[in-house]
Structures are given as structure tokens and as C-alpha cells.
Design a protein around this motif. Structure first.
Motif, PDB file in Angstrom:
ATOM      1  N   ASP A   6      11.184   1.741   0.167  1.00  0.00           N
ATOM      2  CA  ASP A   6       9.973   1.728  -0.648  1.00  0.00           C
ATOM      3  C   ASP A   6       8.851   2.586  -0.075  1.00  0.00           C
ATOM      4  O   ASP A   6       7.748   2.597  -0.622  1.00  0.00           O
ATOM      5  N   VAL A   7       9.092   3.306   1.032  1.00  0.00           N
ATOM      6  CA  VAL A   7       8.062   4.177   1.588  1.00  0.00           C
ATOM      7  C   VAL A   7       8.438   5.634   1.348  1.00  0.00           C
ATOM      8  O   VAL A   7       9.617   5.973   1.250  1.00  0.00           O
ATOM      9  N   ASP A   8       7.422   6.483   1.247  1.00  0.00           N
ATOM     10  CA  ASP A   8       7.656   7.917   1.151  1.00  0.00           C
ATOM     11  C   ASP A   8       7.757   8.502   2.561  1.00  0.00           C
ATOM     12  O   ASP A   8       7.231   7.928   3.521  1.00  0.00           O
ATOM     13  N   TYR A   9       8.401   9.635   2.663  1.00  0.00           N
ATOM     14  CA  TYR A   9       8.476  10.306   3.960  1.00  0.00           C
ATOM     15  C   TYR A   9       8.259  11.802   3.764  1.00  0.00           C
ATOM     16  O   TYR A   9       8.461  12.354   2.672  1.00  0.00           O
ATOM     17  N   LEU A  10       7.845  12.460   4.834  1.00  0.00           N
ATOM     18  CA  LEU A  10       7.654  13.909   4.823  1.00  0.00           C
ATOM     19  C   LEU A  10       8.096  14.461   6.164  1.00  0.00           C
ATOM     20  O   LEU A  10       7.535  14.114   7.206  1.00  0.00           O
ATOM     21  N   ILE A  11       9.116  15.295   6.153  1.00  0.00           N
ATOM     22  CA  ILE A  11       9.528  16.000   7.366  1.00  0.00           C
ATOM     23  C   ILE A  11       8.630  17.219   7.521  1.00  0.00           C
ATOM     24  O   ILE A  11       8.405  17.973   6.567  1.00  0.00           O
ATOM     25  N   ILE A  12       8.101  17.398   8.731  1.00  0.00           N
ATOM     26  CA  ILE A  12       7.238  18.545   9.002  1.00  0.00           C
ATOM     27  C   ILE A  12       8.020  19.490   9.903  1.00  0.00           C
ATOM     28  O   ILE A  12       8.081  19.319  11.120  1.00  0.00           O
ATOM     29  N   ASN A  13       8.661  20.469   9.282  1.00  0.00           N
ATOM     30  CA  ASN A  13       9.479  21.423  10.021  1.00  0.00           C
ATOM     31  C   ASN A  13       8.578  22.461  10.677  1.00  0.00           C
ATOM     32  O   ASN A  13       7.994  23.314  10.009  1.00  0.00           O
ATOM     33  N   ASP A  14       8.476  22.368  12.003  1.00  0.00           N
ATOM     34  CA  ASP A  14       7.530  23.205  12.747  1.00  0.00           C
ATOM     35  C   ASP A  14       8.191  24.514  13.175  1.00  0.00           C
ATOM     36  O   ASP A  14       8.321  24.801  14.351  1.00  0.00           O
ATOM     37  N   MET A  48       0.829  -1.194   0.000  1.00  0.00           N
ATOM     38  CA  MET A  48       0.000   0.000   0.000  1.00  0.00           C
ATOM     39  C   MET A  48       0.871   1.254   0.000  1.00  0.00           C
ATOM     40  O   MET A  48       2.005   1.244   0.491  1.00  0.00           O
ATOM     41  N   LYS A  49       0.334   2.329  -0.523  1.00  0.00           N
ATOM     42  CA  LYS A  49       1.057   3.597  -0.578  1.00  0.00           C
ATOM     43  C   LYS A  49       1.186   4.158   0.832  1.00  0.00           C
ATOM     44  O   LYS A  49       0.183   4.487   1.474  1.00  0.00           O
ATOM     45  N   THR A  50       2.421   4.266   1.313  1.00  0.00           N
ATOM     46  CA  THR A  50       2.671   4.604   2.716  1.00  0.00           C
ATOM     47  C   THR A  50       3.479   5.885   2.837  1.00  0.00           C
ATOM     48  O   THR A  50       4.467   6.079   2.124  1.00  0.00           O
ATOM     49  N   LEU A  51       3.061   6.740   3.773  1.00  0.00           N
ATOM     50  CA  LEU A  51       3.778   7.981   4.067  1.00  0.00           C
ATOM     51  C   LEU A  51       4.245   7.961   5.514  1.00  0.00           C
ATOM     52  O   LEU A  51       3.445   7.751   6.425  1.00  0.00           O
ATOM     53  N   VAL A  52       5.531   8.179   5.731  1.00  0.00           N
ATOM     54  CA  VAL A  52       6.078   8.326   7.078  1.00  0.00           C
ATOM     55  C   VAL A  52       6.206   9.815   7.372  1.00  0.00           C
ATOM     56  O   VAL A  52       6.939  10.538   6.684  1.00  0.00           O
ATOM     57  N   MET A  53       5.483  10.271   8.381  1.00  0.00           N
ATOM     58  CA  MET A  53       5.509  11.678   8.782  1.00  0.00           C
ATOM     59  C   MET A  53       6.522  11.845   9.916  1.00  0.00           C
ATOM     60  O   MET A  53       6.453  11.123  10.920  1.00  0.00           O
ATOM     61  N   ILE A  54       7.428  12.805   9.756  1.00  0.00           N
ATOM     62  CA  ILE A  54       8.475  13.017  10.753  1.00  0.00           C
ATOM     63  C   ILE A  54       8.370  14.441  11.285  1.00  0.00           C
ATOM     64  O   ILE A  54       8.875  15.390  10.658  1.00  0.00           O
ATOM     65  N   PRO A  55       7.697  14.648  12.428  1.00  0.00           N
ATOM     66  CA  PRO A  55       7.650  15.990  13.014  1.00  0.00           C
ATOM     67  C   PRO A  55       9.054  16.435  13.405  1.00  0.00           C
ATOM     68  O   PRO A  55       9.832  15.656  13.953  1.00  0.00           O
ATOM     69  N   CYS A  56       9.357  17.683  13.140  1.00  0.00           N
ATOM     70  CA  CYS A  56      10.713  18.173  13.383  1.00  0.00           C
ATOM     71  C   CYS A  56      10.663  19.572  13.975  1.00  0.00           C
ATOM     72  O   CYS A  56      10.189  20.518  13.327  1.00  0.00           O
TER      73      CYS A  56
END
Length: 237
Positions: free
Chosen positions: A29-37, A1-9
Motif C-alpha cells: 500500500d506504499v509508493d516507492y521511488l528508486i533514485i538511480n544515481d 497517510m500517503k507514503t513514499l519509500v525512497m530507494i537510493p541506488c
């Protein structure tokens, strides 16, 4: 399945390169997104230098608002599974597949990585464990659901709960409140065993001298949240 790893930063300049590097090696094989707060250190510059996938919030929203931004991003980009993984290096991506498995199989809507099932690895301080146990008992009293690691920020959600959180995510004490919101919303919540590590560097947002105060505040917040969750919860219009 299409998976997103969210990384709060938030101010994770000491950790973010290692966190993303380890994730890319273990789970390419997974996507990630850093969330720069709205970090005040060099976190954003490090993301730019390395070509990391990230969004940078215009104002500091805190962990709740930051993670909710990730859920909104996941909904808008059609992800099937979202994973929250802290930016401090405590969460080992080697457990990502086990964390996702019950969600992918349709057994759970949210799978929480718990350090207290096998009790291996870093277990946090005695004071924090006491607080987590008290919160666990309170959540059980409020919802009937037993969750051991109530403050774990290592968790996976399916598409339905991802959309729910995109529009109904707790802001003040998001990890425990998100459990209460999910259970009250009729979603299936469970835990899988993981091994966590100590923070690689930087400073935790919950300092040791504030832990007792934090515990009191989160318990009061959970009671109020449970009493008003029916009014708080809203669906996408």
C-alpha cells in the motif's frame, strides 16, 4: 497517510530486484521511488525491464544529492510521509509500519530505525560501531540530542521535515548531518528498534580500510556544520 519509500541506488544490480520485490510483498500500500544515481552497472536496465518506478539522475550526485532529489519529488507530489530505505537489502520492510508509526501519530518529525536498541541482527563491524558511537557522542555534545544509530539510512520523515530537507539537505555525510540539521531546525528526532541484515551483494560505499578516515572527516564536518547551520538553512522562497 500517503507514503513514499525512497530507494537510493548506485550500482545495485545484484540487489534492487529483491529489495523492490520484498517491499511490494510486505507493504503493497506504499509508493516507492528508486533514485538511480547515474549507476554504471545494469541497475537502470533492470528497472526498465521490471517496470519499476524510478528516476535516473543525469550526473552522479552522491547519496546526499540523490536523497534530496527524492525529497523534492515527494514535495512536488504531495506525500505526507517519506521513508529512506537503502537499495542494498539491509533494511527489512517488515519494520516499515513501526518506523512510520511515531511520525504518523505526530510524536516525531523524524523516526530513525536503530539496530542498537535491542542489538538484534547485523550489528556492523567493531570498527564501524566504534565510529558510530563517537559520532553519537559528538552529536549529543553539539545538539543535546542522543541518537544511537547515527548512520542509519532507514528513516521516516513527516511532511514538514520532508519539505525542509527538499531545500536543506546535507551532501557530504548526509545521515549524521541531517540529524544535526533537523535538531537545530527545531524538529523532533527519535529512534525505533529495527533488525538489519547484511548487505545482500555489491560493495558498500564506505570500505573498511577507509572507516577511520571517514570517521575523522565526518566528525570535523559535523562541527563545522553545527557552527554554520544557521547560515546554511533556508526555507523555500
Amino acid at each position: 497517510m500517503k507514503t513514499l519509500v525512497m530507494i537510493p541506488c548506485y550500482n545495485e544490480e545484484e540487489n534492487i530486484e529483491r529489495v523492490v520485490g520484498r517491499l511490494a510483498r510486505v507493504c503493497p500500500d506504499v509508493d516507492y521511488l528508486i533514485i538511480n544515481d547515474c549507476s554504471t552497472d545494469h541497475s537502470r536496465e533492470i528497472c526498465d525491464k521490471n517496470g519499476f518506478s524510478y528516476i535516473s539522475l543525469p550526473v552522479n550526485l552522491g547519496i546526499g544529492g540523490g536523497v534530496q532529489s527524492g525529497y523534492l519529488y515527494a514535495v512536488e507530489n504531495g506525500y505526507d510521509i517519506t521513508v529512506q530505505m537503502d537499495g542494498d537489502g539491509q533494511h527489512d520492510p517488515a519494520y516499515l509500519k513501526a518506523l512510520i508509526a511515531p511520525v504518523e501519530a505526530g510524536e516525531l518529525d523524524m523516526s530513525i530505525g536503530s539496530r542498537f536498541i535491542t542489538k538484534d541482527g547485523f550489528q556492523s563491524s567493531a570498527l564501524r560501531r566504534l565510529g558510530i558511537n563517537i559520532i553519537s557522542v559528538l552529536i549529543h555534545m553539539l545538539t543535546g540530542k542522543k541518537v544511537r544509530d547515527t548512520t542509519s539510512g532507514f528513516r521516516a520523515c513527516g511532511r514538514a521535515l520532508t519539505e525542509f530537507y527538499a531545500y536543506n539537505y546535507a551532501q557530504d555525510f548526509p545521515e549524521p548531518e541531517a540529524i544535526v540539521a533537523a535538531v537545530c531546525g527545531g524538529y523532533r528526532v527519535g529512534e525505533v528498534p529495527v533488525v538489519m541484515e547484511e548487505r545482500m551483494g555489491g560493495v558498500s560505499s564506505i570500505r573498511s580500510f577507509k572507516s577511520a578516515y571517514y570517521m575523522i572527516k565526518v566528525c570535523l564536518s559535523l562541527v563545522v556544520y553545527r557552527m554554520t547551520c544557521g547560515k546554511r538553512i533556508r526555507r523555500k522562497s
